[in-house]
Design a protein around this motif. Structure first.
Motif, PDB file in Angstrom:
ATOM      1  N   THR A   1     -32.159 -27.617  39.273  1.00 30.49           N
ATOM      2  CA  THR A   1     -31.733 -28.982  39.534  1.00 30.49           C
ATOM      3  C   THR A   1     -30.248 -29.129  39.210  1.00 30.49           C
ATOM      4  OG1 THR A   1     -31.945 -31.300  38.826  1.00 30.49           O
ATOM      5  CG2 THR A   1     -32.606 -29.630  37.241  1.00 30.49           C
ATOM      6  N   GLY A   2     -29.561 -29.921  39.993  1.00 29.99           N
ATOM      7  CA  GLY A   2     -28.152 -30.150  39.733  1.00 29.99           C
ATOM      8  C   GLY A   2     -27.879 -30.871  38.428  1.00 29.99           C
ATOM      9  N   SER A   3     -28.913 -31.462  37.849  1.00 34.51           N
ATOM     10  CA  SER A   3     -28.755 -32.192  36.585  1.00 34.51           C
ATOM     11  C   SER A   3     -29.341 -31.422  35.403  1.00 34.51           C
ATOM     12  CB  SER A   3     -29.437 -33.559  36.692  1.00 34.51           C
ATOM     13  OG  SER A   3     -30.828 -33.404  36.981  1.00 34.51           O
ATOM     14  N   ALA A   4     -29.363 -30.084  35.494  1.00 32.63           N
ATOM     15  CA  ALA A   4     -30.017 -29.283  34.454  1.00 32.63           C
ATOM     16  C   ALA A   4     -29.395 -29.493  33.078  1.00 32.63           C
ATOM     17  CB  ALA A   4     -29.989 -27.805  34.830  1.00 32.63           C
ATOM     18  N   LEU A   5     -28.078 -29.486  32.988  1.00 31.63           N
ATOM     19  CA  LEU A   5     -27.434 -29.648  31.689  1.00 31.63           C
ATOM     20  C   LEU A   5     -27.642 -31.045  31.124  1.00 31.63           C
ATOM     21  CD1 LEU A   5     -24.073 -27.700  32.131  1.00 31.63           C
ATOM     22  CD2 LEU A   5     -26.221 -26.927  31.109  1.00 31.63           C
ATOM     23  N   ALA A   6     -27.583 -32.040  32.000  1.00 31.23           N
ATOM     24  CA  ALA A   6     -27.836 -33.411  31.537  1.00 31.23           C
ATOM     25  C   ALA A   6     -29.278 -33.557  31.080  1.00 31.23           C
ATOM     26  CB  ALA A   6     -27.527 -34.403  32.652  1.00 31.23           C
ATOM     27  N   LEU A   7     -30.183 -32.906  31.776  1.00 28.80           N
ATOM     28  CA  LEU A   7     -31.594 -32.962  31.393  1.00 28.80           C
ATOM     29  C   LEU A   7     -31.813 -32.251  30.062  1.00 28.80           C
ATOM     30  CD1 LEU A   7     -34.520 -33.705  31.993  1.00 28.80           C
ATOM     31  CD2 LEU A   7     -34.686 -31.635  33.417  1.00 28.80           C
ATOM     32  N   PHE A   8     -31.166 -31.101  29.872  1.00 32.83           N
ATOM     33  CA  PHE A   8     -31.252 -30.412  28.571  1.00 32.83           C
ATOM     34  C   PHE A   8     -30.805 -31.336  27.442  1.00 32.83           C
ATOM     35  CE2 PHE A   8     -28.793 -28.263  25.256  1.00 32.83           C
ATOM     36  CZ  PHE A   8     -29.782 -27.496  24.669  1.00 32.83           C
ATOM     37  N   GLU A   9     -29.660 -31.992  27.639  1.00 32.65           N
ATOM     38  CA  GLU A   9     -29.129 -32.884  26.612  1.00 32.65           C
ATOM     39  C   GLU A   9     -30.073 -34.056  26.366  1.00 32.65           C
ATOM     40  OE1 GLU A   9     -26.221 -32.927  24.854  1.00 32.65           O
ATOM     41  OE2 GLU A   9     -25.232 -31.132  25.652  1.00 32.65           O
ATOM     42  N   ARG A  10     -30.601 -34.629  27.438  1.00 34.16           N
ATOM     43  CA  ARG A  10     -31.479 -35.789  27.297  1.00 34.16           C
ATOM     44  C   ARG A  10     -32.760 -35.434  26.554  1.00 34.16           C
ATOM     45  NH1 ARG A  10     -32.813 -37.104  32.578  1.00 34.16           N
ATOM     46  NH2 ARG A  10     -35.065 -36.957  32.377  1.00 34.16           N
ATOM     47  N   LEU A  11     -33.331 -34.284  26.875  1.00 30.32           N
ATOM     48  CA  LEU A  11     -34.535 -33.855  26.171  1.00 30.32           C
ATOM     49  C   LEU A  11     -34.231 -33.524  24.717  1.00 30.32           C
ATOM     50  CD1 LEU A  11     -36.160 -31.609  28.930  1.00 30.32           C
ATOM     51  CD2 LEU A  11     -36.897 -33.889  28.211  1.00 30.32           C
ATOM     52  N   ALA A  12     -33.082 -32.890  24.474  1.00 29.51           N
ATOM     53  CA  ALA A  12     -32.711 -32.549  23.093  1.00 29.51           C
ATOM     54  C   ALA A  12     -32.499 -33.799  22.246  1.00 29.51           C
ATOM     55  CB  ALA A  12     -31.463 -31.682  23.089  1.00 29.51           C
ATOM     56  N   GLN A  13     -31.957 -34.860  22.851  1.00 28.28           N
ATOM     57  CA  GLN A  13     -31.814 -36.117  22.122  1.00 28.28           C
ATOM     58  C   GLN A  13     -33.171 -36.668  21.709  1.00 28.28           C
ATOM     59  OE1 GLN A  13     -29.101 -37.380  21.013  1.00 28.28           O
ATOM     60  NE2 GLN A  13     -27.520 -36.291  22.182  1.00 28.28           N
TER      61      GLN A  13
END
Length: 327
Positions: free
Chosen positions: A279-291
């Motif tokens: 997904t083009g939002s992989a890094l944002a998704l990683f950050e969101r899940l980590a939060q």
């Protein structure tokens, strides 16, 4: 993005330090280690005062050989399959080709190596290394294809090395039946990933006797701890639990697939121990899940990839579902 999160999974201490540790407990989905550990390990009390018993080592290797389907003379215990891989360079003393994408360690094993995106017959004797199932994309190379590659490599005195660290949950894909003193085939197997006990640091090399002998010479008389011997003997003998764990892993992978599909992601790969999404939002998704204290695995080699290990229980599944929904 902190590099430690893209280098290896399991960086939970780093995640706590970077994202905080208040609120809900952390869920670690950053590895491909089974969340269903072999439960009887807690009942084993090794003798930590004694050196590991050579007779126990022989016994464990014989039991593991039966489990994997090879002759006991063609197996050697190592302190984790990664260590087994890292010892290949001094043993083979050959240039190497390694398949990409790959487990990051594969690029570090041989001093003279280069990555390839598909099978190539080397122009000189070489070692050709791949993982099956592959990490991180879970791709599985069919056994018949691997047999053809092995024959092509043997014709030019090259070696086929297959990292089968994730193969226990898919035993039908293993090339163990082809291991023989007259073949140029080496397999590595992991105890910790399937049995959910990565801290035991136990793995195996499957290969010709001359390769096994070279490993024994490098590792010495005590290649693994007494605790690893006791746990390995018991776990590899416990066939009912092995079957139950394999079924539990497969069922949980299907539940994870359902959640990912429901949120618009297409899970990739055939290895039930983990799933990859693109997904083009992989890094944002990683950050969101980590939060939300859910640790997944991003990759600096492909910023569109995010890998999910298996949630351990229904609560972890529900938390992941809610976290994906909230984005």
């Amino acid at each position: 993005m902190k590099e430690q999160f893209t280098w290896h999974g399991g960086r939970l201490s780093d995640a706590r330090a970077h994202f905080g540790d208040s609120g809900e407990p952390w869920i670690d989905l950053s590895t491909g280690i089974s969340p269903f550990p072999w439960v009887d390990a807690a009942d084993i009390l090794p003798d930590w005062l004694a050196l590991p018993d050579p007779a126990k080592l022989d016994k464990m290797e014989a039991i593991a050989a039966q489990y994997y389907g090879v002759h006991p003379a063609n197996i050697c215990a190592v302190p984790g399959s990664e260590m087994g891989l890292r010892l290949l360079d001094p043993i083979l003393a050959l240039p190497a080709l390694y398949f990409t994408p790959c487990y990051r360690t594969h690029a570090d094993i041989f001093r003279d190596s280069r990555g390839i995106s598909g099978f190539q017959t080397p122009d000189r004797p070489s070692a050709v290394l791949l993982a099956n199932p592959n990490n991180p994309d879970g791709y599985v190379v069919p056994q018949e294809t691997l047999k053809r590659w092995l024959e092509d490599l043997e014709d030019i005195k090259s070696w086929l090395i297959i990292d089968e660290a994730f193969a226990d949950v898919m035993p039908g894909i293993s090339m163990a039946e082809m291991v023989d003193d007259n073949r140029r085939l080496i397999l590595t197997r992991s105890f910790g990933k399937f049995f959910g006990l990565a801290g035991v640091r136990l793995g195996f090399i499957l290969g010709p006797k001359r390769i096994v002998s070279a490993y024994r010479k490098l590792l010495g008389d005590w290649p693994v701890s007494g605790g690893a011997l006791d746990i390995g003997i018991a776990a590899y003998s416990d066939h009912p639990s092995t079957n139950e764990m394999r079924a539990a892993i497969t069922d949980r992978a299907a539940q994870l697939d359902d959640i990912l599909h429901r949120h618009g992601y297409t899970p990739l790969g055939h290895c039930p121990l983990f799933r990859l999404i693109e997904t083009g939002s992989a890094l944002a998704l990683f950050e969101r899940l980590a939060q939300r204290h859910i640790l997944t695995r991003p990759f600096d080699g492909n910023l569109n990839w995010l890998r999910f290990g298996l949630p351990a229980d229904d609560d972890a599944l529900e938390r992941l579902d809610r976290a994906l929904l909230s984005g």
